[in-house]
Scaffold this motif. Structure first.
Motif, PDB file in Angstrom:
ATOM      1  N   ASP A  71       0.852  -1.188   0.000  1.00 12.12           N
ATOM      2  CA  ASP A  71       0.000   0.000   0.000  1.00 12.12           C
ATOM      3  C   ASP A  71       0.883   1.232   0.000  1.00 12.12           C
ATOM      4  OD1 ASP A  71       0.278   1.310   2.818  1.00 12.12           O
ATOM      5  OD2 ASP A  71      -0.039  -0.812   3.283  1.00 12.12           O
ATOM      6  N   ASN A  72       0.330   2.333  -0.484  1.00 11.70           N
ATOM      7  CA  ASN A  72       1.065   3.597  -0.461  1.00 11.70           C
ATOM      8  C   ASN A  72       0.516   4.497   0.643  1.00 11.70           C
ATOM      9  OD1 ASN A  72      -1.373   4.193  -1.601  1.00 11.70           O
ATOM     10  ND2 ASN A  72      -0.565   5.330  -3.368  1.00 11.70           N
ATOM     11  N   GLY A  73       0.297   3.882   1.806  1.00  6.94           N
ATOM     12  CA  GLY A  73      -0.235   4.610   2.951  1.00  6.94           C
ATOM     13  C   GLY A  73       0.856   5.320   3.729  1.00  6.94           C
ATOM     14  N   ILE A  74       0.590   5.577   5.002  1.00  6.15           N
ATOM     15  CA  ILE A  74       1.465   6.427   5.802  1.00  6.15           C
ATOM     16  C   ILE A  74       2.760   5.742   6.203  1.00  6.15           C
ATOM     17  CG2 ILE A  74       0.516   5.797   8.063  1.00  6.15           C
ATOM     18  CD1 ILE A  74       0.654   8.869   8.705  1.00  6.15           C
ATOM     19  N   GLY A  75       2.809   4.404   6.220  1.00  7.22           N
ATOM     20  CA  GLY A  75       4.017   3.691   6.621  1.00  7.22           C
ATOM     21  C   GLY A  75       4.340   3.863   8.102  1.00  7.22           C
ATOM     22  N   LEU A  76       5.499   3.272   8.522  1.00 14.73           N
ATOM     23  CA  LEU A  76       5.906   3.312   9.933  1.00 14.73           C
ATOM     24  C   LEU A  76       7.375   3.722  10.034  1.00 14.73           C
ATOM     25  CD1 LEU A  76       4.351  -0.056  11.148  1.00 14.73           C
ATOM     26  CD2 LEU A  76       3.462   2.228  11.650  1.00 14.73           C
ATOM     27  N   THR A  77       7.682   4.476  11.060  1.00 13.35           N
ATOM     28  CA  THR A  77       9.075   4.755  11.382  1.00 13.35           C
ATOM     29  C   THR A  77       9.653   3.579  12.157  1.00 13.35           C
ATOM     30  OG1 THR A  77       8.574   5.790  13.506  1.00 13.35           O
ATOM     31  CG2 THR A  77       8.525   7.221  11.547  1.00 13.35           C
ATOM     32  N   GLU A  78      10.986   3.586  12.341  1.00 10.13           N
ATOM     33  CA  GLU A  78      11.621   2.499  13.089  1.00 10.13           C
ATOM     34  C   GLU A  78      11.078   2.429  14.510  1.00 10.13           C
ATOM     35  OE1 GLU A  78      16.095   1.149  14.565  1.00 10.13           O
ATOM     36  OE2 GLU A  78      15.872   2.509  12.851  1.00 10.13           O
ATOM     37  N   GLU A  79      10.895   3.582  15.123  1.00 15.89           N
ATOM     38  CA  GLU A  79      10.371   3.600  16.498  1.00 15.89           C
ATOM     39  C   GLU A  79       8.943   3.070  16.539  1.00 15.89           C
ATOM     40  OE1 GLU A  79       8.012   4.974  19.755  1.00 15.89           O
ATOM     41  OE2 GLU A  79       7.874   5.922  17.771  1.00 15.89           O
ATOM     42  N   GLU A  80       8.140   3.409  15.523  1.00 17.50           N
ATOM     43  CA  GLU A  80       6.745   2.930  15.472  1.00 17.50           C
ATOM     44  C   GLU A  80       6.690   1.430  15.237  1.00 17.50           C
ATOM     45  OE1 GLU A  80       4.445   6.941  13.805  1.00 17.50           O
ATOM     46  OE2 GLU A  80       5.339   5.503  12.391  1.00 17.50           O
ATOM     47  N   VAL A  81       7.624   0.892  14.468  1.00 14.33           N
ATOM     48  CA  VAL A  81       7.663  -0.552  14.257  1.00 14.33           C
ATOM     49  C   VAL A  81       7.857  -1.265  15.594  1.00 14.33           C
ATOM     50  CG1 VAL A  81       9.022  -2.439  13.283  1.00 14.33           C
ATOM     51  CG2 VAL A  81       8.436  -0.466  11.869  1.00 14.33           C
ATOM     52  N   HIS A  82       8.842  -0.784  16.389  1.00 14.71           N
ATOM     53  CA  HIS A  82       9.061  -1.394  17.708  1.00 14.71           C
ATOM     54  C   HIS A  82       7.803  -1.285  18.570  1.00 14.71           C
ATOM     55  CE1 HIS A  82      13.283  -2.499  17.647  1.00 14.71           C
ATOM     56  NE2 HIS A  82      13.606  -1.312  17.110  1.00 14.71           N
ATOM     57  N   ARG A  83       7.158  -0.135  18.494  1.00 13.90           N
ATOM     58  CA  ARG A  83       6.027   0.137  19.400  1.00 13.90           C
ATOM     59  C   ARG A  83       4.752  -0.599  18.971  1.00 13.90           C
ATOM     60  NH1 ARG A  83       3.311   5.423  19.582  1.00 13.90           N
ATOM     61  NH2 ARG A  83       5.092   6.131  18.364  1.00 13.90           N
ATOM     62  N   PHE A  84       4.485  -0.608  17.663  1.00 15.70           N
ATOM     63  CA  PHE A  84       3.189  -1.106  17.220  1.00 15.70           C
ATOM     64  C   PHE A  84       3.198  -2.571  16.781  1.00 15.70           C
ATOM     65  CE2 PHE A  84       2.644   3.541  15.933  1.00 15.70           C
ATOM     66  CZ  PHE A  84       2.067   3.861  17.144  1.00 15.70           C
ATOM     67  N   LEU A  85       4.284  -3.028  16.198  1.00 16.10           N
ATOM     68  CA  LEU A  85       4.306  -4.401  15.683  1.00 16.10           C
ATOM     69  C   LEU A  85       4.802  -5.403  16.710  1.00 16.10           C
ATOM     70  CD1 LEU A  85       5.623  -3.963  12.036  1.00 16.10           C
ATOM     71  CD2 LEU A  85       3.282  -3.927  12.898  1.00 16.10           C
ATOM     72  N   SER A  86       5.369  -4.936  17.793  1.00 14.22           N
ATOM     73  CA  SER A  86       6.003  -5.855  18.738  1.00 14.22           C
ATOM     74  C   SER A  86       5.342  -5.852  20.103  1.00 14.22           C
ATOM     75  CB  SER A  86       7.488  -5.486  18.877  1.00 14.22           C
ATOM     76  OG  SER A  86       8.077  -5.398  17.598  1.00 14.22           O
ATOM     77  N   GLN A  87       4.208  -5.174  20.226  1.00 21.94           N
ATOM     78  CA  GLN A  87       3.470  -5.177  21.484  1.00 21.94           C
ATOM     79  C   GLN A  87       2.034  -5.606  21.210  1.00 21.94           C
ATOM     80  OE1 GLN A  87       3.909  -1.770  24.141  1.00 21.94           O
ATOM     81  NE2 GLN A  87       5.662  -1.051  22.922  1.00 21.94           N
ATOM     82  N   ILE A  88       1.688  -6.778  21.701  1.00 20.64           N
ATOM     83  CA  ILE A  88       0.336  -7.295  21.463  1.00 20.64           C
ATOM     84  C   ILE A  88      -0.677  -6.381  22.133  1.00 20.64           C
ATOM     85  CG2 ILE A  88      -1.248  -9.212  21.931  1.00 20.64           C
ATOM     86  CD1 ILE A  88       1.143 -11.067  21.727  1.00 20.64           C
ATOM     87  N   GLY A  89      -1.708  -6.026  21.391  1.00 24.97           N
ATOM     88  CA  GLY A  89      -2.762  -5.173  21.930  1.00 24.97           C
ATOM     89  C   GLY A  89      -2.493  -3.705  21.703  1.00 24.97           C
ATOM     90  N   HIS A  90      -1.275  -3.356  21.235  1.00 24.52           N
ATOM     91  CA  HIS A  90      -0.962  -1.950  20.971  1.00 24.52           C
ATOM     92  C   HIS A  90      -1.276  -1.665  19.514  1.00 24.52           C
ATOM     93  CE1 HIS A  90       0.790   1.633  22.750  1.00 24.52           C
ATOM     94  NE2 HIS A  90       1.350   1.890  21.573  1.00 24.52           N
ATOM     95  N   THR A  91      -1.893  -0.568  19.232  1.00 24.52           N
ATOM     96  CA  THR A  91      -2.310  -0.256  17.874  1.00 24.52           C
ATOM     97  C   THR A  91      -1.838   1.121  17.474  1.00 24.52           C
ATOM     98  OG1 THR A  91      -4.208   0.202  16.449  1.00 24.52           O
ATOM     99  CG2 THR A  91      -4.558   0.448  18.823  1.00 24.52           C
ATOM    100  N   SER A  92      -1.514   1.269  16.214  1.00 25.29           N
ATOM    101  CA  SER A  92      -1.072   2.563  15.696  1.00 25.29           C
ATOM    102  C   SER A  92      -2.203   3.569  15.671  1.00 25.29           C
ATOM    103  CB  SER A  92      -0.511   2.398  14.277  1.00 25.29           C
ATOM    104  OG  SER A  92      -1.500   1.885  13.409  1.00 25.29           O
ATOM    105  N   LYS A  93      -3.446   3.126  15.929  1.00 25.65           N
ATOM    106  CA  LYS A  93      -4.580   4.058  15.940  1.00 25.65           C
ATOM    107  C   LYS A  93      -4.740   4.735  17.295  1.00 25.65           C
ATOM    108  CE  LYS A  93      -5.499   0.981  12.562  1.00 25.65           C
ATOM    109  NZ  LYS A  93      -4.857  -0.317  12.378  1.00 25.65           N
TER     110      LYS A  93
END
Length: 597
Positions: A71-93
């Motif tokens: 997708d050509n959406g907003i994407g994630l920064t390195e810090e957001e990857v750690h925060r959102f993809l590696s914590q169950i129940g945590h969402t980028s929303k």
């Protein structure tokens, strides 16, 4: 007091979420498309003119197929990857306006572990920073590295099918499920194959004209709907259509609807979005504000859902009210098809009762009439409680211009009775068949003298049948006699018939229940002095013919009233017929051979 921390088995948690939260493996496609659509929504907040796009491809890489989605959406920064993809129940929303997003729980990506042993994600944020690669595994471990190559803002995900799940990566299966889930998304979804193929539609059903929506229902739902009803709710930000079913459905049957959240399919079997009474429609609905459950297959039961459901129900009621004035034939057809269910629900719901009662047809002494026609015709609604009562008096009531409703069918008597409760200005009364005889004309003194012997004979003959005879004049004159009985007497007649057919023990028990009251009158037989057959029977001097006439008129009255004949009454009929045949043969010269002339 010493405090401790819970120990979480991350691998077990991922297994629980990925293998037990969702009902079927192909939901991983829904979650991937949802995340892509949310990313595009988020980017549009930065650049409202941004043209979003989602691409999907399948190719062979190694022993098993790989799915690629970008997708050509907003994407994630390195810090957001750690925060959102590696914590169950945590969402980028979180911390954003969640109402703009489809998913909210931050566990959707884990559904990919149902079908794959590794998730490879490449992403670059539209807000700046390097592109990064994240590789996640179901044991809870992941790796992260920065990419040196250039990458446009957005996200790319690679999934290789794990052993035994290859079929969920078949091109036609993947395209079919994406179409199903994302058909109504406004963002183009393109499948890269031999040629680019768009997987979602230009318009959703609720954006189509009524005629196009009906065509969509035939093609997508295999439903030849009678009509389409626009639906909307400001409370739940809901918009959709309801298709009127062309076949009857049981009130107890599950009512399921196709529901989208932010234009992404939530469920094809949602049971909560419409009131239970809306059994005669199936809805296709998009909502923005209702809260889906974690599995995103149904909604939480809360006040918002209740208010939304009420607003959608009001849309259906307004449609039905409008049909009454603009398309009454269609309303009659809907009621004809869903008649029994509408009657039952009208008894339970006063609002539905008010909506439908004037359009419900009832059998009357003047034929089938809607309650609206009946109310306009008569100042008082008269009804009987059983079919037998109605059959006894229908012809006579019609001849005397009395309109009576047959309340003997399922729910009809209760609906008529409720009419007077919901509309206090309307008079409703049960008509006792015996009341009709009070309207019949009495004989004058000369006529009573002529009929005295006949009436005395009929009394003696009918006494074994617990029937009392009388003679009046009434319309229609072609009706020779009217048998009238009440509910208790009908029960006793039925009990007597059963007793005659039962064995000795059962017959004795029935006799004890009914009391064996020989003086109990089961009915009245009213001879019609205006009928020529009755007058001829009265005036004949032949006693045997007079007896035969009484027997035949009595049985005829029973049959016209649809009363089953008891054994004694069948014997009476047979004796009467035999007597008439004997008299006919005597008058014909007692010829035994048929006349072949």
């Amino acid at each position: 007091m010493e405090s401790f921390h819970f120990k979480v088995n991350l691998k077990g948690m991922i297994d629980l979420l990925s293998n037990h939260l969702y009902s079927t493996p192909h939901v991983y496609l829904r979650e991937l498309v949802q995340n892509a659509a949310d990313a595009i929504t988020a980017r549009k907040k930065l650049d409202p003119e941004h043209a979003g796009r989602i691409g999907v491809e399948l190719y062979e890489s190694g022993p098993r197929p790989t799915l690629f989605i970008e997708d050509n959406g907003i994407g994630l920064t390195e810090e957001e990857v750690h925060r959102f993809l590696s914590q169950i129940g945590h969402t980028s929303k979180q911390g954003t306006d969640e109402e703009d997003f489809i998913g909210r729980f931050g566990v959707g990506l884990l559904s990919c572990f149902i079908v794959s042993d590794e998730i490879v994600l490449l992403t670059r944020s539209a807000k700046g920073g390097d592109a990064v690669e994240w590789r996640g595994r179901p044991d809870g471990s992941y790796t992260l590295r920065r990419l040196e190559s250039e990458m446009a803002p957005g996200t790319r995900i690679y999934l290789q099918a794990k052993e035994g799940f290859e079929r969920w990566f078949e091109p036609e299966r993947v395209k079919s499920h994406i179409r199903r889930y994302a058909e109504c998304l406004p963002v183009p979804i393109v499948f890269y194959g031999e040629r680019e193929e768009r997987l979602n539609a230009d318009k959703a059903p609720w954006e189509m004209s009524a005629s196009d929506a009906l065509v969509w229902a035939r093609e997508k739902l295999d439903l030849a709907a009678l009509d389409v009803i626009p639906l909307s709710s400001s409370v739940g930000e809901a918009k959709g259509v309801a298709f009127v079913l062309p076949h009857p459905v049981a009130v107890s049957a599950r009512k399921t609807h196709r529901v989208y959240v932010k234009r992404m399919l939530l469920s094809e079997r949602s049971e909560k979005v419409l009131p239970d009474w809306a059994f005669f429609v199936t809805a296709v609905l998009n909502v923005n504000k209702l809260r889906p459950t974690a599995s995103r297959e149904e909604f939480y039961e809360d006040a918002l859902l209740d208010l939304t459901r009420a607003e959608l129900g009001a849309c259906i009621k307004r449609y039905l009210v409008n049909l009454a004035s603009t398309r009454p034939k269609l309303l009659k057809e809907i009621i004809r098809i869903h008649y029994m269910s509408i009657k039952m629900l009208s008894l339970e719901d006063d609002e539905l009762f008010r909506l439908f009662i004037d359009w419900l047809p009832f059998e009357t002494s003047f034929g089938m009439l809607t309650m609206g026609e009946l109310r306009r015709r008569e100042p008082m609604v008269l009804y009987t409680t059983t079919v037998d009562e109605f059959r006894q008096i229908a012809r006579v009531a019609k001849a005397q211009s009395i309109c009576v409703v047959n309340g003997g069918y399922v729910h009809d008597a209760e609906l008529v009775q409720k009419l007077g409760k919901v509309f206090p200005e309307i008079q409703v009364r049960r008509l006792d068949p015996a009341e009709l005889t009070n309207r019949f004309s009495q004989l004058d003194e000369r006529e009573r003298a002529v009929t005295e012997d006949f009436l005395d004979l009929a009394g003696r003959m009918l006494r074994p049948f617990a029937c009392v005879p009388e003679i009046r004049k009434f319309a229609p004159p072609e009706l020779s006699a009217l048998y009238i009985t009440g509910e208790e007497a009908q029960f006793l007649r039925a009990a007597e018939q059963t007793r005659e057919e039962a064995n000795e023990l059962f017959s004795s028990l029935i006799g004890q229940v009914t009391g064996q009251n020989g003086d109990k009158s089961l009915g009245r037989l009213c001879f019609n002095f205006a009928n020529p057959v009755v007058r001829k029977a009265i005036l004949t001097r032949d006693l045997d013919l007079r007896k035969a006439a009484v027997a035949m008129l009595y049985v005829q009255a029973l049959l016209l009233g649809h009363h089953p004949l008891r054994k004694q009454e069948m014997d009476l009929l047979n004796h009467g017929i035999i007597h008439l045949l004997d008299r006919g043969l005597e008058l014909g010269g007692n010829r035994d051979e048929p006349d072949h002339r």
